[in-house]
Motif scaffolding. Structure first.
Motif, PDB file in Angstrom:
ATOM      1  N   ARG A   1      -7.806   2.793   1.595  1.00  0.00           N
ATOM      2  CA  ARG A   1      -8.102   1.409   2.000  1.00  0.00           C
ATOM      3  C   ARG A   1      -7.122   0.448   1.338  1.00  0.00           C
ATOM      4  NH1 ARG A   1      -9.041  -1.911   5.628  1.00  0.00           N
ATOM      5  NH2 ARG A   1     -10.612  -3.523   5.339  1.00  0.00           N
ATOM      6  N   VAL A   2      -6.861   0.665   0.045  1.00  0.00           N
ATOM      7  CA  VAL A   2      -5.899  -0.176  -0.671  1.00  0.00           C
ATOM      8  C   VAL A   2      -4.508  -0.022  -0.058  1.00  0.00           C
ATOM      9  CG1 VAL A   2      -4.706  -0.515  -2.879  1.00  0.00           C
ATOM     10  CG2 VAL A   2      -7.195  -0.201  -2.845  1.00  0.00           C
ATOM     11  N   LEU A   3      -4.140   1.211   0.274  1.00  0.00           N
ATOM     12  CA  LEU A   3      -2.848   1.475   0.919  1.00  0.00           C
ATOM     13  C   LEU A   3      -2.716   0.668   2.208  1.00  0.00           C
ATOM     14  CD1 LEU A   3      -0.281   3.414   1.111  1.00  0.00           C
ATOM     15  CD2 LEU A   3      -1.732   4.869   2.520  1.00  0.00           C
ATOM     16  N   ASP A   4      -3.759   0.693   3.012  1.00  0.00           N
ATOM     17  CA  ASP A   4      -3.750  -0.016   4.291  1.00  0.00           C
ATOM     18  C   ASP A   4      -3.603  -1.526   4.085  1.00  0.00           C
ATOM     19  OD1 ASP A   4      -3.818   0.341   7.086  1.00  0.00           O
ATOM     20  OD2 ASP A   4      -5.904  -0.318   7.175  1.00  0.00           O
ATOM     21  N   LEU A   5      -4.302  -2.046   3.074  1.00  0.00           N
ATOM     22  CA  LEU A   5      -4.275  -3.491   2.815  1.00  0.00           C
ATOM     23  C   LEU A   5      -2.937  -3.938   2.223  1.00  0.00           C
ATOM     24  CD1 LEU A   5      -7.935  -3.976   1.526  1.00  0.00           C
ATOM     25  CD2 LEU A   5      -6.976  -4.648   3.745  1.00  0.00           C
ATOM     26  N   ILE A   6      -2.288  -3.055   1.455  1.00  0.00           N
ATOM     27  CA  ILE A   6      -0.935  -3.359   0.986  1.00  0.00           C
ATOM     28  C   ILE A   6      -0.022  -3.511   2.202  1.00  0.00           C
ATOM     29  CG2 ILE A   6       1.108  -2.405  -0.184  1.00  0.00           C
ATOM     30  CD1 ILE A   6      -0.767  -1.123  -2.210  1.00  0.00           C
TER      31      ILE A   6
ATOM     32  N   GLY B   1       0.034  -6.754   3.768  1.00  0.00           N
ATOM     33  CA  GLY B   1       0.696  -7.819   3.027  1.00  0.00           C
ATOM     34  C   GLY B   1      -0.187  -8.546   2.038  1.00  0.00           C
ATOM     35  N   LEU B   2      -1.372  -8.006   1.756  1.00  0.00           N
ATOM     36  CA  LEU B   2      -2.283  -8.679   0.828  1.00  0.00           C
ATOM     37  C   LEU B   2      -1.850  -8.461  -0.620  1.00  0.00           C
ATOM     38  CD1 LEU B   2      -3.989  -8.642   3.455  1.00  0.00           C
ATOM     39  CD2 LEU B   2      -6.010  -8.288   2.026  1.00  0.00           C
ATOM     40  N   SER B   3      -2.110  -9.453  -1.468  1.00  0.00           N
ATOM     41  CA  SER B   3      -1.854  -9.338  -2.903  1.00  0.00           C
ATOM     42  C   SER B   3      -2.972  -8.531  -3.544  1.00  0.00           C
ATOM     43  CB  SER B   3      -1.804 -10.726  -3.545  1.00  0.00           C
ATOM     44  OG  SER B   3      -3.095 -11.329  -3.518  1.00  0.00           O
ATOM     45  N   ASN B   4      -2.775  -8.132  -4.797  1.00  0.00           N
ATOM     46  CA  ASN B   4      -3.827  -7.390  -5.508  1.00  0.00           C
ATOM     47  C   ASN B   4      -5.121  -8.200  -5.573  1.00  0.00           C
ATOM     48  OD1 ASN B   4      -1.910  -5.444  -5.866  1.00  0.00           O
ATOM     49  ND2 ASN B   4      -1.785  -5.625  -8.089  1.00  0.00           N
TER      50      ASN B   4
ATOM     51  N   LEU C   1      -2.278   5.915  -6.390  1.00  0.00           N
ATOM     52  CA  LEU C   1      -1.691   6.275  -5.094  1.00  0.00           C
ATOM     53  C   LEU C   1      -0.172   6.361  -5.181  1.00  0.00           C
ATOM     54  CD1 LEU C   1      -0.387   3.726  -3.208  1.00  0.00           C
ATOM     55  CD2 LEU C   1      -2.762   3.008  -3.232  1.00  0.00           C
ATOM     56  N   LEU C   2       0.447   5.562  -6.052  1.00  0.00           N
ATOM     57  CA  LEU C   2       1.890   5.674  -6.268  1.00  0.00           C
ATOM     58  C   LEU C   2       2.236   7.071  -6.789  1.00  0.00           C
ATOM     59  CD1 LEU C   2       2.779   2.244  -7.929  1.00  0.00           C
ATOM     60  CD2 LEU C   2       3.641   3.066  -5.737  1.00  0.00           C
TER      61      LEU C   2
ATOM     62  N   VAL D   1       5.498   1.306  -1.065  1.00  0.00           N
ATOM     63  CA  VAL D   1       4.266   1.590  -0.331  1.00  0.00           C
ATOM     64  C   VAL D   1       4.225   0.749   0.943  1.00  0.00           C
ATOM     65  CG1 VAL D   1       1.748   1.478  -0.376  1.00  0.00           C
ATOM     66  CG2 VAL D   1       3.000   2.199  -2.421  1.00  0.00           C
ATOM     67  N   ALA D   2       4.511  -0.542   0.791  1.00  0.00           N
ATOM     68  CA  ALA D   2       4.491  -1.442   1.949  1.00  0.00           C
ATOM     69  C   ALA D   2       5.494  -0.988   3.012  1.00  0.00           C
ATOM     70  CB  ALA D   2       4.798  -2.874   1.505  1.00  0.00           C
ATOM     71  N   ALA D   3       6.675  -0.586   2.560  1.00  0.00           N
ATOM     72  CA  ALA D   3       7.708  -0.133   3.491  1.00  0.00           C
ATOM     73  C   ALA D   3       7.273   1.161   4.186  1.00  0.00           C
ATOM     74  CB  ALA D   3       9.025   0.078   2.752  1.00  0.00           C
TER      75      ALA D   3
END
Length: 204
Positions: free
Chosen positions: A146-151, A154-157, A178-179, A190-192
């Motif tokens: 879920r965090v991966l998807d939200l990154i 373009g969402l911030s932490n 996840l990194l 991750v975003a890329a």
């Protein structure tokens, strides 16, 4: 305790660690022998270990420290992005494997995560990396996905934390994990990756 044979590197890392809330550098070492002599005296919770040392390797330290300071947890911090070294460090008992290209804040986050009892790499992760597995997200937990998807959105932490109803620190812990599991070093990677996969129709 920070172990690296370059004093300038040690001092730079020590400054980063000492600036982080709740972390204190209790000792430094520049060799295997010095580390094995000093560690039992200061009994560090975490060892931040370079792989290449004048009289041996960080693997030697990780293996030997289990007897003299069994409660200590080891993190490898190295310039070698090598899957064999990663596998060897994991087998010896390392809890995380970081490259020296990592940002200072990420070093502190990983130290805190390992101090809390987490292991940021597991055997499946290593096996997948070495086999160049097609899906680097295979070992992610539902929360990490879920965090991966939200990154990718373009969402911030902080924004991710608000959306998921968790603390920003929890989000950072998920990102650190996840990194490591995906074999990436930075949030921007991750975003890329997500952007590239979405172009192919991928969804978390």
């Amino acid at each position: 305790m920070i172990i690296d044979d370059h004093e300038v590197v040690r001092r730079g890392i020590a400054e980063i660690v000492d600036r982080a809330d709740g972390l204190t550098v209790v000792a430094e070492g520049g060799s295997v022998a010095e580390t094995l002599r000093r560690a039992p005296l200061v009994r560090p919770d975490i060892l931040l270990v370079d792989l290449q040392l004048p009289d041996g390797t960080g693997i030697d330290i990780i293996s030997a420290i289990k007897d003299s300071v069994p409660e200590a947890r080891s993190i490898v911090l190295t310039s070698f992005d090598d899957d064999d070294a990663l596998a060897e460090a994991l087998e010896a008992g390392a809890r995380a494997y970081l490259l020296k290209t990592v940002r200072g804040a990420e070093i502190a986050d990983v130290i805190k995560a390992v101090a809390a009892g987490r292991t940021l790499l597991d055997e499946r992760t290593v096996t997948r990396r070495r086999a160049d597995h097609d899906d680097p997200t295979a070992d992610l937990t539902p929360s990490e996905r879920r965090v991966l998807d939200l990154i990718g959105d373009g969402l911030s932490n902080r924004e991710i934390g608000e959306k998921l109803g968790v603390a920003e620190k929890t989000v950072k812990n998920h990102i650190t994990a996840l990194l490591a599991k995906m074999g990436l070093q930075r949030r921007t990677q991750v975003a890329a990756w997500v952007a590239g996969q979405r172009a192919k129709g991928w969804r978390a």
